[in-house]
Write a protein that holds these residues in place. Structure first.
Motif, PDB file in Angstrom:
ATOM      1  N   ARG A  48      44.979   9.858 -34.720  1.00  0.00           N
ATOM      2  CA  ARG A  48      43.744  10.581 -35.003  1.00  0.00           C
ATOM      3  C   ARG A  48      44.060  12.043 -35.256  1.00  0.00           C
ATOM      4  NH1 ARG A  48      43.247  13.320 -30.422  1.00  0.00           N
ATOM      5  NH2 ARG A  48      44.178  12.465 -28.533  1.00  0.00           N
ATOM      6  N   GLU A  98      30.447  21.150 -27.054  1.00  0.00           N
ATOM      7  CA  GLU A  98      31.643  20.937 -26.247  1.00  0.00           C
ATOM      8  C   GLU A  98      31.553  19.619 -25.499  1.00  0.00           C
ATOM      9  OE1 GLU A  98      32.312  24.208 -23.689  1.00  0.00           O
ATOM     10  OE2 GLU A  98      32.610  25.680 -25.298  1.00  0.00           O
ATOM     11  N   GLU A 102      42.783  16.117 -34.929  1.00  0.00           N
ATOM     12  CA  GLU A 102      42.141  16.907 -33.884  1.00  0.00           C
ATOM     13  C   GLU A 102      40.652  17.065 -34.186  1.00  0.00           C
ATOM     14  OE1 GLU A 102      42.558  21.311 -31.777  1.00  0.00           O
ATOM     15  OE2 GLU A 102      43.893  20.670 -33.414  1.00  0.00           O
ATOM     16  N   ILE A 103      39.860  16.874 -33.118  1.00  0.00           N
ATOM     17  CA  ILE A 103      38.414  16.989 -33.271  1.00  0.00           C
ATOM     18  C   ILE A 103      38.029  18.457 -33.262  1.00  0.00           C
ATOM     19  CG2 ILE A 103      36.194  16.394 -32.255  1.00  0.00           C
ATOM     20  CD1 ILE A 103      37.498  13.939 -31.041  1.00  0.00           C
ATOM     21  N   SER A 104      37.339  18.909 -34.329  1.00  0.00           N
ATOM     22  CA  SER A 104      36.927  20.302 -34.448  1.00  0.00           C
ATOM     23  C   SER A 104      35.407  20.381 -34.378  1.00  0.00           C
ATOM     24  CB  SER A 104      37.419  20.879 -35.772  1.00  0.00           C
ATOM     25  OG  SER A 104      36.970  22.213 -35.929  1.00  0.00           O
ATOM     26  N   LYS A 131      33.831  12.222 -27.094  1.00  0.00           N
ATOM     27  CA  LYS A 131      34.529  11.493 -28.164  1.00  0.00           C
ATOM     28  C   LYS A 131      36.027  11.393 -27.874  1.00  0.00           C
ATOM     29  CE  LYS A 131      31.326  12.587 -31.936  1.00  0.00           C
ATOM     30  NZ  LYS A 131      31.065  11.189 -32.326  1.00  0.00           N
ATOM     31  N   GLN A 132      36.579  12.470 -27.359  1.00  0.00           N
ATOM     32  CA  GLN A 132      38.004  12.449 -27.034  1.00  0.00           C
ATOM     33  C   GLN A 132      38.296  11.410 -25.959  1.00  0.00           C
ATOM     34  OE1 GLN A 132      40.444  14.570 -28.427  1.00  0.00           O
ATOM     35  NE2 GLN A 132      41.862  13.217 -27.371  1.00  0.00           N
ATOM     36  N   ALA A 133      37.429  11.326 -24.951  1.00  0.00           N
ATOM     37  CA  ALA A 133      37.634  10.353 -23.883  1.00  0.00           C
ATOM     38  C   ALA A 133      37.543   8.928 -24.419  1.00  0.00           C
ATOM     39  CB  ALA A 133      36.595  10.589 -22.775  1.00  0.00           C
ATOM     40  N   ILE A 150      32.428  16.791 -27.934  1.00  0.00           N
ATOM     41  CA  ILE A 150      33.862  16.749 -28.223  1.00  0.00           C
ATOM     42  C   ILE A 150      34.617  16.081 -27.082  1.00  0.00           C
ATOM     43  CG2 ILE A 150      35.907  18.195 -28.573  1.00  0.00           C
ATOM     44  CD1 ILE A 150      34.122  20.195 -29.995  1.00  0.00           C
ATOM     45  N   VAL A 151      34.274  16.445 -25.854  1.00  0.00           N
ATOM     46  CA  VAL A 151      34.956  15.850 -24.697  1.00  0.00           C
ATOM     47  C   VAL A 151      34.665  14.360 -24.615  1.00  0.00           C
ATOM     48  CG1 VAL A 151      35.065  15.865 -22.187  1.00  0.00           C
ATOM     49  CG2 VAL A 151      34.996  18.032 -23.434  1.00  0.00           C
ATOM     50  N   VAL A 199      38.268   7.830 -27.510  1.00  0.00           N
ATOM     51  CA  VAL A 199      39.473   7.521 -28.280  1.00  0.00           C
ATOM     52  C   VAL A 199      40.652   7.281 -27.359  1.00  0.00           C
ATOM     53  CG1 VAL A 199      41.103   8.435 -29.972  1.00  0.00           C
ATOM     54  CG2 VAL A 199      38.659   8.760 -30.305  1.00  0.00           C
ATOM     55  N   ASP A 200      40.800   8.095 -26.332  1.00  0.00           N
ATOM     56  CA  ASP A 200      41.919   7.932 -25.398  1.00  0.00           C
ATOM     57  C   ASP A 200      41.792   6.623 -24.635  1.00  0.00           C
ATOM     58  OD1 ASP A 200      42.870  10.342 -26.227  1.00  0.00           O
ATOM     59  OD2 ASP A 200      42.027  11.488 -24.549  1.00  0.00           O
TER      60      ASP A 200
END
Length: 869
Positions: free
Chosen positions: A714, A690, A716-718, A696-698, A693-694, A700-701
């Motif tokens: 992009r 988790e 969704e990151i799974s 990597k999401q940050a 995932i958080v 990209v944003d």
């Protein structure tokens, strides 16, 4: 002027309509008032048992200048005598009066069921009189009538609540007890029953002669002995059953000699007399009753039956002085309290025809409330005292203060309060309107002390039996072993109700060096436990154990294997040779930078949790932390899969850490004859936590937000998603162990498709479809098979997706597009141009503008060059 006329015209029109309506309503009212009660067809029926005819409901010849009021709310026209009406009309009038009397039960001042015509205000509004409601000359306002009705309803409600408080009212006015006071008609014939006209006498002779002379007593009070006996009428009215039997035997003995001893011989015929059907009698109830009137009852009825039919006393009626009047004299006086309180039916005589039961007005009523068993209003006789009132109220309740009663009395001028103590209860005389109040005992204890804490029997104790601290501790079974006796607390309530705390050295008192402490009422003794003065100690076990525990209660002399036993033992993955115990240092030097703050002990633990001889002496300390490490060479079996065109597809174990794709393929028996090597793909599960995932999401944003010219699209990151990895299985098989032959991981799937013979063309082409692969055909050939490009095709961005997941794009060389090669199983994709292509006119205009700009630049350069010369 015209506008003024148009303005007042609706006003006068509305007033005119109102006047017309008033006149019509007045005419209707006068017509209704002039009507009389018309006689209706049908025979008059006799009143049934229990029927009520209110006395005075119709008074013959009682007229007023305008109308006669019969009953309550029934108005007859002027000059109409109710006595002259037909029988059926009089019966209807009586029924209306009875219904009105039933609706007005419980009116104040004992006026229920009576005509109020003589006392009524002729100008008052009567809600039961429709003529008065429609009378335009009546000054009563309808809104005021509604307000008066609401006020009356509130008054009636308050009056009903006051009635309910009167002792005995609910007994006589409870609908559920309707059949409670009905006479028993199945009882044996009473010997003192007085015979009257209408009674059926069963006269039977048995023995030597058997004759049945059963018959009803005639209105003249006689029975007739016929059948040619010659005896004739025998007068029996007014006689009791015994007297009538003797008279009948005497008269019949002239015909039947065997009814008595004689010279003819002894008695051989016997007479039996009993009642068959009994007659009805009419009894009048007058005075302050709820429903006064004339009642038709069974001749077996007693005074209590009639009292219940009449609803008992009304608001001002007496329960203590109910008179039974017979032949114009009082033959008995009933005290209903004897029946209500003691169950004694004193003077409950059997009624006779034309008896009168009169309810007198009460003389004194006293209310008692508070801590008594019956909170009611009781009627008192002049000779009765406060002690008798307590008897009527059922005496005190358990929590009552019995030493004094408060009496609130109305004097000639104001109110006053009288305190009556216990010795005065038997002599204190009550007055009408007194209100007696019984209070509760104080909500406090006179001798209670409390002990709690480290004592064997905590709780409440009596001060009388435990006057001192040592005596209280002894009666509480003594101190527990964890009691802290160096200081105990005593919370004391002073006389001013303030709380104070006393600290006592119990050790000194128990040792006798200090005197024993006397206790007082409401003292609370608190003995603290030693465990309450210490921080709760615990230990924790982490790592490779079956049940890791963070909070194990510490016990003295607890060893390492004791703690491991509590966690269920070691796991298979545990490194038994490296079990660590981390202990905090309590005496670290705060001024030293290198001060030791923790100490680590390492042990080699056997799988059976037995320690070595040298380690058995090691005892855990509070707050120790036990850490069981994972064995470095422990590895759970892992598997990878092979799918598609291999000899034996399925899951295969990863035997070594350096196992590669070629090794996995060899485990599967190699490729099948139809395997398409160029289309082989490796699917790998990308496992992310988790936190990853958080993160990597940050990232990209943040990239998308910092650059306004870049749009990041992009998926969704799974956390557990199978992603294809491009491999070249052809090179791997040609050179096993090379850089192309990557390592296999757990859950990897090597997918080898069957030989493909088609090419799929998608995107911005004339006819997207799937075509057969032909050796030697180029990219443009397959586009041509799909109908060619469209006007919106973006040719230089076309690309090919191969069967193994790899991608090749179109490249640009000068003015030419170099398209990628096409292989079996490929997918040709032509993107769509996002902008609209230029029309010929737009293209010509753009070219002319570009040429003009170039000429301007060239002219500027030439001019500058000349100036430079």
């Amino acid at each position: 002027m015209l506008n003024f006329f148009l303005f007042i015209r609706p006003f006068f029109k509305r007033q005119f309509i109102i006047r017309i309506a008033v006149l019509v309503l007045s005419a209707v009212g006068l017509t209704a008032q002039a009507q009389i009660i018309a006689p209706s067809s049908g025979a008059t029926t006799a009143p049934s048992s229990g029927a009520v005819t209110t006395p005075g409901a119709i008074r013959s010849g009682a007229t007023t200048p305008s109308a006669v009021q019969s009953g309550r709310g029934v108005t007859l026209p002027a000059g109409v005598n109710p006595s002259n009406l037909p029988a059926n009309a009089q019966q209807q009038l009586n029924q209306l009066n009875n219904q009105r009397n039933g609706q007005t039960q419980g009116q104040p001042n004992g006026q229920t069921g009576r005509s109020n015509a003589s006392n009524a205000d002729p100008t008052a509004a009567d809600p039961n009189n429709p003529n008065q409601a429609n009378d335009p000359n009546n000054p009563t306002d309808p809104n005021q009538q509604t307000s008066n009705t609401n006020v009356k309803s509130e008054e009636d409600r308050a009056r009903e609540e006051a009635r309910q408080k009167v002792f005995g009212y609910s007994l006589f006015n409870d609908p559920a007890m309707k059949t409670t006071f009905q006479p028993n008609t199945n009882m044996a014939t009473p010997r003192n029953y007085v015979i009257g006209p209408g009674d059926e006498l069963r006269i039977r002779l048995y023995g030597y002669s058997e004759v049945d002379y059963t018959q009803k007593v005639s209105p003249e009070g006689a029975v007739y002995v016929a059948q040619g006996s010659g005896i004739g009428p025998i007068q029996v009215a007014g006689l009791t059953i015994e007297q009538a039997k003797a008279r009948l035997a005497s008269r019949l003995s002239t015909k039947f000699a065997g009814l008595r001893n004689s010279s003819y011989g002894p008695q051989n015929t016997f007479l039996e007399l009993s009642l068959g059907e009994i007659r009805s009698i009419r009894v009048t109830v007058t005075g302050d009753a709820v429903r006064p009137g004339t009642y038709t009852l069974s001749s077996l009825s007693t005074a209590m039956n009639a009292i219940y039919q009449a609803g008992g006393p009304n608001d001002i009626g007496s329960y203590r002085k109910v008179q039974l009047i017979r032949n114009n004299r009082v033959v008995a006086a009933l005290d209903l309290y004897d029946y209500l309180l003691n169950g004694i039916q004193r003077n409950d005589l059997r009624l006779q025809d034309n008896d009168n039961i009169r309810f007198t007005t009460f003389s004194e009523r006293v209310e008692i409330n508070g801590t008594v068993k019956r909170n009611n209003i009781f009627e008192m006789l002049p000779s009765e005292t406060l002690d008798r009132l307590l008897f009527y109220a059922g005496d005190f309740t358990a929590n009552a203060y019995r030493n004094r009663l408060k009496v609130r009395r109305v004097t000639d001028r104001e109110l006053k309060v009288i305190d009556v103590t216990t010795p005065e209860f038997k002599t204190f005389a009550l007055r009408d309107g007194d209100v007696v109040t019984a209070e509760q005992v104080l909500d406090r204890f006179e001798n209670k002390i409390t002990i709690e804490g480290a004592i064997y029997r905590p709780g409440e104790y009596s001060l009388d039996n435990n006057p001192t601290l040592k005596k209280l501790i002894a009666n509480a079974e003594g101190l527990k072993g964890d009691a802290f006796t160096g200081r105990i607390n005593i919370i004391r309530t002073r006389e001013d109700l303030a709380m104070e705390q006393l600290s006592v050295n119990l050790d000194a008192i128990l040792a006798g060096t200090q005197p024993d402490l006397p206790l007082q009422r409401e003292d609370q003794v608190i003995i603290t436990s030693r465990f309450e003065l210490a921080e709760p100690a615990s230990i924790s076990v982490q790592g490779e154990v079956n049940k890791p525990l963070e909070d194990i209660a510490y016990m003295a002399n607890m060893t390492l294997n004791d703690a491991l036993l509590k966690t269920g033992g070691l796991r298979e993955s545990a490194a038994a040779s490296k079990v660590e115990v981390v202990r905090r240092k309590r005496d670290a030097d705060p001024s030293s930078k290198t001060a030791q703050i923790a100490e680590v002990f390492t042990f080699n633990v056997n799988r059976d949790l037995s320690l070595n001889a040298d380690d058995n002496k090691f005892v855990l300390a509070p707050f120790d932390q036990i850490v069981v490490r994972r064995s470095p060479n422990y590895q759970i079996q892992t598997f990878a899969g092979v799918e598609g065109e291999v000899i034996t597809p399925g899951l295969y174990p990863i035997k070594t850490k350096d196992q590669k794709i070629s090794d996995l393929l060899n485990q599967a028996g190699g490729l099948s004859p139809f395997a398409y090597v160029e289309g082989a793909t490796l699917l790998r599960a990308i496992t992310l936590s988790e936190d990853e995932i958080v993160r990597k999401q940050a990232i990209v944003d943040e990239v998308g937000d910092n650059d306004t010219k870049v749009v990041v699209e992009r998926s969704e990151i799974s956390p557990n998603k199978l992603e294809p990895i491009d491999i070249n299985l052809k090179k791997i098989l040609a050179n096993p162990g090379s850089s192309e032959d990557i390592l296999v991981q757990e859950h990897d799937i090597l997918r080898i498709p069957k030989l493909l013979e088609t090419v799929r063309v998608q995107g911005e082409v004339q006819l997207p479809k799937t075509v057969k692969y032909r050796t030697g055909q180029t990219f443009q050939d397959y586009i041509g098979d799909a109908g060619g490009f469209t006007t919106r095709s973006q040719r230089r961005r076309s690309f090919v997706v191969y069967a193994n997941g790899s991608v090749d794009r179109t490249r640009k060389f000068m003015f030419f597009n170099i398209y990628p090669r096409v292989e079996p199983g490929s997918e040709v994709i032509v993107p769509r141009r996002s902008t609209t292509p230029l029309t010929p006119q737009q293209l010509l205009s753009s070219t002319a503008g570009t040429i003009s700009s170039l000429l301007s630049v060239i002219g500027l350069i030439i001019a500058l060059s000349r100036v430079g010369r």
